[in-house]
Design a protein around this motif. Structure first.
Motif, PDB file in Angstrom:
ATOM      1  N   ALA A   1       0.800  -1.177  -0.011  1.00  0.00           N
ATOM      2  CA  ALA A   1       0.123  -0.012  -0.005  1.00  0.00           C
ATOM      3  C   ALA A   1       0.814   1.370   0.007  1.00  0.00           C
ATOM      4  O   ALA A   1       0.426   2.321  -0.520  1.00  0.00           O
ATOM      5  N   GLU A   2       2.122   1.242   0.462  1.00  0.00           N
ATOM      6  CA  GLU A   2       2.942   2.244   0.706  1.00  0.00           C
ATOM      7  C   GLU A   2       3.436   2.771  -0.716  1.00  0.00           C
ATOM      8  O   GLU A   2       3.116   3.988  -1.099  1.00  0.00           O
ATOM      9  N   SER A   3       3.553   1.835  -1.659  1.00  0.00           N
ATOM     10  CA  SER A   3       4.361   2.131  -2.987  1.00  0.00           C
ATOM     11  C   SER A   3       3.333   2.093  -4.010  1.00  0.00           C
ATOM     12  O   SER A   3       3.475   2.590  -5.108  1.00  0.00           O
ATOM     13  N   GLY A   4       2.227   1.408  -3.622  1.00  0.00           N
ATOM     14  CA  GLY A   4       1.002   1.279  -4.626  1.00  0.00           C
ATOM     15  C   GLY A   4       1.236   0.233  -5.505  1.00  0.00           C
ATOM     16  O   GLY A   4       0.907   0.231  -6.704  1.00  0.00           O
ATOM     17  N   LEU A   5       2.251  -0.692  -5.346  1.00  0.00           N
ATOM     18  CA  LEU A   5       2.599  -1.819  -6.516  1.00  0.00           C
ATOM     19  C   LEU A   5       2.428  -3.176  -5.775  1.00  0.00           C
ATOM     20  O   LEU A   5       2.568  -3.290  -4.462  1.00  0.00           O
ATOM     21  N   TYR A   6       2.321  -3.920  -6.686  1.00  0.00           N
ATOM     22  CA  TYR A   6       2.209  -5.556  -6.369  1.00  0.00           C
ATOM     23  C   TYR A   6       3.517  -6.181  -6.629  1.00  0.00           C
ATOM     24  O   TYR A   6       4.300  -5.845  -7.704  1.00  0.00           O
ATOM     25  N   GLN A   7       4.038  -6.554  -5.475  1.00  0.00           N
ATOM     26  CA  GLN A   7       5.378  -7.526  -5.445  1.00  0.00           C
ATOM     27  C   GLN A   7       5.109  -9.162  -5.799  1.00  0.00           C
ATOM     28  O   GLN A   7       4.387  -9.817  -5.182  1.00  0.00           O
ATOM     29  N   LYS A   8       5.843  -9.349  -7.014  1.00  0.00           N
ATOM     30  CA  LYS A   8       5.647 -10.794  -7.210  1.00  0.00           C
ATOM     31  C   LYS A   8       6.480 -11.823  -6.507  1.00  0.00           C
ATOM     32  O   LYS A   8       7.516 -11.445  -5.953  1.00  0.00           O
ATOM     33  N   HIS A   9       5.834 -12.987  -6.124  1.00  0.00           N
ATOM     34  CA  HIS A   9       6.596 -13.694  -5.274  1.00  0.00           C
ATOM     35  C   HIS A   9       7.056 -14.943  -6.435  1.00  0.00           C
ATOM     36  O   HIS A   9       6.799 -15.072  -7.699  1.00  0.00           O
ATOM     37  N   ARG A  10       8.127 -15.817  -6.054  1.00  0.00           N
ATOM     38  CA  ARG A  10       8.643 -16.613  -6.896  1.00  0.00           C
ATOM     39  C   ARG A  10       7.765 -17.937  -7.265  1.00  0.00           C
ATOM     40  O   ARG A  10       7.688 -18.419  -8.388  1.00  0.00           O
ATOM     41  N   ASN A  11       6.886 -18.020  -6.407  1.00  0.00           N
ATOM     42  CA  ASN A  11       5.614 -19.268  -6.537  1.00  0.00           C
ATOM     43  C   ASN A  11       4.667 -18.874  -5.972  1.00  0.00           C
ATOM     44  O   ASN A  11       3.856 -17.856  -6.341  1.00  0.00           O
ATOM     45  N   SER A  12       4.235 -19.478  -4.743  1.00  0.00           N
ATOM     46  CA  SER A  12       3.052 -19.069  -3.766  1.00  0.00           C
ATOM     47  C   SER A  12       3.321 -18.121  -2.986  1.00  0.00           C
ATOM     48  O   SER A  12       4.257 -17.387  -2.795  1.00  0.00           O
ATOM     49  N   LEU A  13       2.422 -17.594  -2.262  1.00  0.00           N
ATOM     50  CA  LEU A  13       2.419 -16.277  -1.470  1.00  0.00           C
ATOM     51  C   LEU A  13       3.363 -16.711  -0.046  1.00  0.00           C
ATOM     52  O   LEU A  13       4.051 -15.776   0.111  1.00  0.00           O
ATOM     53  N   SER A  14       3.612 -17.832  -0.008  1.00  0.00           N
ATOM     54  CA  SER A  14       4.572 -18.296   1.132  1.00  0.00           C
ATOM     55  C   SER A  14       6.046 -18.082   0.617  1.00  0.00           C
ATOM     56  O   SER A  14       7.053 -18.499   1.462  1.00  0.00           O
ATOM     57  N   SER A  15       6.231 -18.131  -0.607  1.00  0.00           N
ATOM     58  CA  SER A  15       7.435 -18.033  -1.165  1.00  0.00           C
ATOM     59  C   SER A  15       8.168 -16.698  -1.370  1.00  0.00           C
ATOM     60  O   SER A  15       7.535 -15.823  -0.982  1.00  0.00           O
ATOM     61  N   PRO A  16       9.319 -16.608  -1.305  1.00  0.00           N
ATOM     62  CA  PRO A  16      10.248 -15.351  -1.278  1.00  0.00           C
ATOM     63  C   PRO A  16       9.603 -14.459  -2.457  1.00  0.00           C
ATOM     64  O   PRO A  16       9.145 -15.077  -3.516  1.00  0.00           O
ATOM     65  N   LEU A  17       9.889 -13.205  -2.335  1.00  0.00           N
ATOM     66  CA  LEU A  17       9.601 -12.088  -3.305  1.00  0.00           C
ATOM     67  C   LEU A  17      10.701 -12.653  -4.378  1.00  0.00           C
ATOM     68  O   LEU A  17      11.611 -13.044  -4.382  1.00  0.00           O
ATOM     69  N   HIS A  18      10.268 -12.204  -5.660  1.00  0.00           N
ATOM     70  CA  HIS A  18      10.889 -12.689  -6.688  1.00  0.00           C
ATOM     71  C   HIS A  18      12.244 -11.459  -7.202  1.00  0.00           C
ATOM     72  O   HIS A  18      11.739 -10.239  -7.464  1.00  0.00           O
ATOM     73  N   THR A  19      13.284 -11.726  -6.714  1.00  0.00           N
ATOM     74  CA  THR A  19      14.455 -10.855  -6.956  1.00  0.00           C
ATOM     75  C   THR A  19      15.441 -11.427  -8.121  1.00  0.00           C
ATOM     76  O   THR A  19      15.603 -12.805  -7.778  1.00  0.00           O
ATOM     77  N   THR A  20      15.884 -10.535  -8.498  1.00  0.00           N
ATOM     78  CA  THR A  20      16.740 -11.153  -9.815  1.00  0.00           C
ATOM     79  C   THR A  20      18.204 -10.909  -9.309  1.00  0.00           C
ATOM     80  O   THR A  20      18.398 -10.054  -8.346  1.00  0.00           O
ATOM     81  N   TYR A  21      19.314 -11.580  -9.933  1.00  0.00           N
ATOM     82  CA  TYR A  21      20.401 -11.414  -9.715  1.00  0.00           C
ATOM     83  C   TYR A  21      21.059 -10.086  -9.888  1.00  0.00           C
ATOM     84  O   TYR A  21      21.641  -9.601  -9.097  1.00  0.00           O
ATOM     85  N   THR A  22      20.512  -9.333 -10.832  1.00  0.00           N
ATOM     86  CA  THR A  22      20.978  -7.652 -10.753  1.00  0.00           C
ATOM     87  C   THR A  22      20.336  -6.959  -9.820  1.00  0.00           C
ATOM     88  O   THR A  22      20.440  -5.774 -10.123  1.00  0.00           O
ATOM     89  N   GLY A  23      19.399  -7.637  -8.850  1.00  0.00           N
ATOM     90  CA  GLY A  23      19.123  -6.838  -7.617  1.00  0.00           C
ATOM     91  C   GLY A  23      17.763  -6.213  -7.510  1.00  0.00           C
ATOM     92  O   GLY A  23      17.480  -5.476  -6.559  1.00  0.00           O
ATOM     93  N   GLY A  24      17.105  -6.449  -8.764  1.00  0.00           N
ATOM     94  CA  GLY A  24      15.763  -5.768  -8.740  1.00  0.00           C
ATOM     95  C   GLY A  24      14.610  -6.818  -8.469  1.00  0.00           C
ATOM     96  O   GLY A  24      14.559  -7.897  -8.785  1.00  0.00           O
ATOM     97  N   THR A  25      13.548  -6.343  -8.003  1.00  0.00           N
ATOM     98  CA  THR A  25      12.277  -7.027  -7.465  1.00  0.00           C
ATOM     99  C   THR A  25      11.389  -6.901  -8.624  1.00  0.00           C
ATOM    100  O   THR A  25      11.401  -5.679  -9.298  1.00  0.00           O
TER     101      THR A  25
END
Length: 349
Positions: free
Chosen positions: A239-263
């Motif tokens: 809600a603070e950023s107004g953005l949806y953050q993707k997970h690697r799989n289900s909601l219980s999995s970590p956020l999808h972060t790439t090797y280059t450092g971005g989510t």
């Protein structure tokens, strides 16, 4: 005597005039309260607003400073969090779906060849429904090889593609990736192949939706989409950023972060339901009809039902009535294509 008095009078007058002159001119003994000074001048510096470019029809932002406005998309592996991904977070738009054996892949889409990174990967092979989606959005489709149906679909639809721009990345070579997940496409090679193949870098396609503020009728602080027996596409709303953050799989999995450092963070999540069927040329793989269907839009923490259709004019999204163009928030969008039989297993709340 008379001359002496005249001399003294003249001297007195001259002395008085001299004193008045010194006071008027602000001499060394002049009172500061009586001295005049020049008014102080204040200079205000204003910063000019940044130049306004053309409309980016993927994000709704006026940040496109080029006439090369045709989209370009890269097929990137996404089945294992151990697989290193490079610069995936820089894309303007994402499309993800199952390919075979429950495995998902992402089509990372950029709004122009002038916005692509120096390298992106691991780049994978073509599948028919990815080629259909690329064609429906008039994008240049980047891949390494492909399934029989994938390559046939590219040929039948006349999809402009790039398939020979790879090189082995030192980073991916030393990772846990399998040998077929070690290739990246470099910007130099992509641009060279586009030139060699004579692909146009401009388009008349105006985008799949329109931009504005329109709240949904239901909450959407989390989105969990089943795409296969093994994988989900899940998002959590910040809600603070107004953005949806993707997970690697289900909601219980970590956020999808790439090797280059971005989510992977987006303003909009679109779920497309479609008819999935076994690829007639390869029973191990799937294809999708990719003609029309319904779905869900999650944006700004709320959700609503939508429709979508692919015609000769390309892919278009609509409100639930099926005729009003869909309004989405400005920013990136993530599209999840899944089997309509999984609709009951999509959770938005």
């Amino acid at each position: 005597m008379k001359n002496a008095r005249l001399f003294r009078l003249t001297a007195a007058v001259l002395t008085a005039v001299l004193l008045l002159t010194l006071v008027a001119c602000g001499g060394n003994n002049a009172d500061p309260e009586l001295s005049s000074s020049a008014p102080t001048t204040t200079t205000t510096t204003t910063t000019a607003p940044p130049p306004k470019g053309d409309l980016n029809t993927l994000t709704g932002k006026y940040d496109l400073f080029t006439k090369n406005d045709r989209y370009i998309g890269y097929v990137v592996t996404d089945e294992d969090s151990r697989h290193i991904q490079l610069n995936l977070e820089d894309a303007d738009f994402y499309f993800e779906s199952e390919t075979e054996g429950g495995i998902p892949r992402i089509l990372a889409v950029f709004s122009s060849i002038d916005r692509i990174p120096d390298e992106i990967g691991p780049v994978r092979s073509a599948r028919p429904h990815f080629a259909k989606f690329a064609y429906a959005m008039d994008m240049i489709y980047c891949h390494i090889g492909g399934s029989t149906s994938g390559l046939a679909t590219i040929q039948q639809l006349g999809v402009d593609d790039v398939r020979n721009a790879e090189q082995t990345s030192p980073i991916l070579k030393n990772s846990q990736n399998y040998s077929w997940n070690r290739k990246v496409f470099t910007k130099a090679k992509v641009l060279n192949e586009i030139k060699q193949r004579g692909h146009s870098t401009a388009t008349t396609y105006t985008g799949p939706y329109q931009f504005g503020e329109k709240a949904g009728t239901l909450p959407a602080t989390t989105v969990d989409v089943k795409i296969s027996g093994n994988y989900q596409m899940a998002f959590t709303y910040n809600a603070e950023s107004g953005l949806y953050q993707k997970h690697r799989n289900s909601l219980s999995s970590p956020l999808h972060t790439t090797y280059t450092g971005g989510t992977i963070e987006v303003s909009n999540v679109i779920v497309m339901y479609d008819n999935r069927f076994v690829d007639p040329l390869d029973a191990k793989r799937y294809d999708f009809t990719m003609q029309s269907g319904d779905g869900i839009l999650a944006s700004g923490g709320t959700s609503r039902s939508i429709k979508w259709k692919i015609t000769s004019g390309g892919l278009r999204y609509y409100e639930a009535d099926g005729t009003t163009p869909l309004t989405v928030s400005a920013g990136k969008t993530f599209v999840c294509l899944t089997n309509k039989d999984f609709k009951a297993q999509t959770t938005v709340k």
